[in-house]
Design an enzyme around this catalytic site. Structure first.
Site, PDB file in Angstrom:
ATOM      1  N   LYS A 135       0.823  -1.212   0.000  1.00  0.00           N
ATOM      2  CA  LYS A 135       0.000   0.000   0.000  1.00  0.00           C
ATOM      3  C   LYS A 135       0.855   1.259   0.000  1.00  0.00           C
ATOM      4  O   LYS A 135       0.453   2.282  -0.538  1.00  0.00           O
ATOM      5  CB  LYS A 135      -0.977   0.001   1.180  1.00  0.00           C
ATOM      6  CG  LYS A 135      -2.076  -1.034   1.003  1.00  0.00           C
ATOM      7  CD  LYS A 135      -3.299  -0.750   1.841  1.00  0.00           C
ATOM      8  CE  LYS A 135      -4.388  -1.765   1.491  1.00  0.00           C
ATOM      9  NZ  LYS A 135      -5.579  -1.651   2.331  1.00  0.00           N
ATOM     10  N   LYS A 191      -4.577 -11.008  -5.784  1.00  0.00           N
ATOM     11  CA  LYS A 191      -5.847 -11.178  -5.068  1.00  0.00           C
ATOM     12  C   LYS A 191      -6.918 -10.221  -5.609  1.00  0.00           C
ATOM     13  O   LYS A 191      -6.610  -9.104  -6.026  1.00  0.00           O
ATOM     14  CB  LYS A 191      -5.584 -10.984  -3.567  1.00  0.00           C
ATOM     15  CG  LYS A 191      -6.349  -9.888  -2.901  1.00  0.00           C
ATOM     16  CD  LYS A 191      -6.108  -9.759  -1.427  1.00  0.00           C
ATOM     17  CE  LYS A 191      -6.511  -8.319  -1.083  1.00  0.00           C
ATOM     18  NZ  LYS A 191      -6.983  -8.047   0.220  1.00  0.00           N
ATOM     19  N   LYS A 216     -11.074  -4.782  -3.816  1.00  0.00           N
ATOM     20  CA  LYS A 216     -12.046  -3.726  -4.132  1.00  0.00           C
ATOM     21  C   LYS A 216     -11.347  -2.424  -4.493  1.00  0.00           C
ATOM     22  O   LYS A 216     -11.959  -1.528  -5.048  1.00  0.00           O
ATOM     23  CB  LYS A 216     -13.008  -3.532  -2.963  1.00  0.00           C
ATOM     24  CG  LYS A 216     -12.342  -3.160  -1.671  1.00  0.00           C
ATOM     25  CD  LYS A 216     -13.329  -3.249  -0.522  1.00  0.00           C
ATOM     26  CE  LYS A 216     -12.567  -3.183   0.789  1.00  0.00           C
ATOM     27  NZ  LYS A 216     -13.228  -3.761   1.909  1.00  0.00           N
TER      28      LYS A 216
HETATM   29  P1  ATP Z   1      -8.514  -3.888  -0.091  1.00  0.00           P
HETATM   30  O1  ATP Z   1      -8.712  -4.942  -1.127  1.00  0.00           O
HETATM   31  O2  ATP Z   1      -9.184  -2.595  -0.392  1.00  0.00           O
HETATM   32  O3  ATP Z   1      -7.113  -3.748   0.378  1.00  0.00           O
HETATM   33  P2  ATP Z   1      -9.616  -5.814   1.604  1.00  0.00           P
HETATM   34  O4  ATP Z   1     -10.853  -6.199   0.894  1.00  0.00           O
HETATM   35  O5  ATP Z   1      -8.451  -6.700   1.576  1.00  0.00           O
HETATM   36  O6  ATP Z   1      -9.273  -4.348   1.174  1.00  0.00           O
HETATM   37  P3  ATP Z   1     -11.085  -5.825   4.077  1.00  0.00           P
HETATM   38  O7  ATP Z   1     -12.315  -5.242   3.559  1.00  0.00           O
HETATM   39  O8  ATP Z   1     -10.760  -5.343   5.410  1.00  0.00           O
HETATM   40  O9  ATP Z   1      -9.861  -5.524   3.144  1.00  0.00           O
HETATM   41  O10 ATP Z   1     -11.158  -7.391   4.057  1.00  0.00           O
HETATM   42  C1  ATP Z   1     -12.131  -8.048   4.800  1.00  0.00           C
HETATM   43  C2  ATP Z   1     -11.900  -9.522   4.809  1.00  0.00           C
HETATM   44  O11 ATP Z   1     -11.984 -10.050   3.477  1.00  0.00           O
HETATM   45  C3  ATP Z   1     -10.535  -9.946   5.330  1.00  0.00           C
HETATM   46  O12 ATP Z   1     -10.718 -11.074   6.180  1.00  0.00           O
HETATM   47  C4  ATP Z   1      -9.777 -10.342   4.110  1.00  0.00           C
HETATM   48  O13 ATP Z   1      -8.812 -11.329   4.397  1.00  0.00           O
HETATM   49  C5  ATP Z   1     -10.875 -10.893   3.240  1.00  0.00           C
HETATM   50  N1  ATP Z   1     -10.531 -10.805   1.812  1.00  0.00           N
HETATM   51  C6  ATP Z   1     -10.268  -9.663   1.130  1.00  0.00           C
HETATM   52  N2  ATP Z   1     -10.021  -9.938  -0.157  1.00  0.00           N
HETATM   53  C7  ATP Z   1     -10.102 -11.290  -0.297  1.00  0.00           C
HETATM   54  C8  ATP Z   1      -9.939 -12.192  -1.399  1.00  0.00           C
HETATM   55  N3  ATP Z   1      -9.636 -11.761  -2.607  1.00  0.00           N
HETATM   56  N4  ATP Z   1     -10.121 -13.511  -1.180  1.00  0.00           N
HETATM   57  C9  ATP Z   1     -10.439 -13.961   0.052  1.00  0.00           C
HETATM   58  N5  ATP Z   1     -10.591 -13.166   1.136  1.00  0.00           N
HETATM   59  C10 ATP Z   1     -10.440 -11.850   0.969  1.00  0.00           C
END
Ligand code: ATP
Ligand code: LTN
Length: 330
Positions: A113, A195, A198
């Site tokens: 980040k 991964k 969003k």
């Molecule tokens: P960003 O992608 O904006 O960095 P994020 O989606 O990783 O944000 P959070 O919204 O806090 O961050 O994630 C919430 C939960 O979703 C966490 O437990 C994270 O591990 C899970 N998660 C996020 N993306 C994935 C993915 N692609 N596959 C599986 N689990 C995910």
């Protein structure tokens, strides 16, 4: 009475993806039957990257409505907003005092980040994992259901718990991660080696929980695959593997069943079916979501009651911490 404690959080930093749903929220639902669960909307974490205040407010309610629409029941678990519970920020300060700069510097998420934030790197992005440790440790958490990407942060939370306990005597429970074998990392539809996120610039990389059926069909159709042309589960075909994972989670069919079903059939038909199971799987959630968003009073009731419960539980731990570090009782 003595149920084990589960804690997890989701950032209100934009629309939630099916990665968030599969990797995290979907598993929260099953856990509420057996454990004392706290599910937080971590708005303090969200401001570690720039947010537009009006959108942050909207996204925070949206996460709450998605929690509820996915099946979380405020009678069974505690749903709350992080900034409504002061102890989170307060414990972070104390844990900052035993956190090592070197260790925080090695966090993959920070490295990634901080590359993206062009000029002034903010200090909150650096101590992000300490805030996350505080979230978890305040509730004497046993288990933390998260996606694969959060494993390193959880290690840090465990380290901080142990370091504090060693320095000041037993205070925190040392939490365990709960990472499922399957679907813990849903990949981008456009770059299946990364991964699904969003915050991806390219919206074709992710499917949002609230995406309309047409958008879902379009995105799956455009998903990057390969020239092999066979629906098989292996690391040479990351795009197909990812679509198979998604298909399997939404349909309940095993990978083997899916491989057999699409033997000798091209990617076109497979992708159509993937899109359809996702559309069908998300439809009831979207429907409940739309109803919930019309009922702001109910949402408010849920997060207010949630923060009362969370305040009570977290203050117990914070009082102990303050006493142990030598702060005079108020
Ligand atoms: P960003 O992608 O904006 O960095 P994020 O989606 O990783 O944000 P959070 O919204 O806090 O961050 O994630 C919430 C939960 O979703 C966490 O437990 C994270 O591990 C899970 N998660 C996020 N993306 C994935 C993915 N692609 N596959 C599986 N689990 C995910
Ligand atoms: N950093 C997490 C979100 C998060 C979290 C938590 C997860 C903040 N606090 C406590 C589990 C427990 C992420 O997924 N980006």
């Amino acid at each position: 009475m003595d149920k084990k404690v589960v804690f997890s959080g989701v950032q209100p930093s934009g629309g939630l993806t099916i990665g968030n749903y599969i990797g995290a929220i979907k598993n929260f639902v099953g856990l509420q039957e057996k454990y004392n669960c706290y599910y937080c909307i971590v708005d303090l974490h969200a401001i570690t990257v720039p947010q537009i205040p009006k959108d942050l407010r909207k996204n925070t309610l949206e996460v709450l409505a998605i929690y509820l629409a996915s099946g979380l029941d405020p009678e069974k678990c505690t749903l709350f907003i992080q900034s409504h519970v002061n102890a989170h920020a307060e414990l972070t300060w104390v844990l900052n005092s035993i956190s090592y700069m070197g260790q925080l510097n090695r966090m993959t998420q920070f490295k990634e980040k901080s590359k993206k934030s062009e000029e002034n790197l903010n200090a909150a992005l650096f101590t992000y994992p300490v805030l996350m440790a505080s979230d978890i440790l305040l509730y004497q958490t046993d288990f933390v259901p998260v996606g694969e990407d959060q494993k390193q942060h959880l290690e840090l939370a465990r380290d901080l718990a142990e370091r504090f306990n060693n320095k000041y005597s037993e205070t925190f429970k040392v939490p365990e991660p709960l990472i499922q074998e399957f679907g813990a990392k849903i990949m981008s539809l456009q770059e299946p080696e990364n991964k699904m996120s969003k915050s991806d610039q390219n919206e074709n990389g992710y499917i949002l929980i609230l995406d309309k059926p047409d958008a879902i069909r379009r995105k799956v159709k455009r998903a990057v695959t390969d020239s092999i042309g066979e629906v098989r589960y292996n690391d040479e075909q990351l795009g197909i593997k990812n679509l198979m994972n998604i298909y399997s989670v939404f349909s309940g069919d095993s990978i083997e069943e899916i491989e057999n079903r699409y033997q000798g059939i091209g990617y076109g038909k497979f992708k159509e079916d993937v899109a359809e199971v996702v559309v069908q799987g998300l439809a009831p959630i979207q429907e409940r979501y739309n109803d919930l968003m019309k009922n702001k009073d109910y949402l408010e009731k849920v997060y207010k009651e949630g923060s009362e419960k969370a305040n009570y539980a977290s203050m117990k731990t914070l009082r102990k911490v303050y006493k142990k570090v030598g702060f005079i009782q108020r």
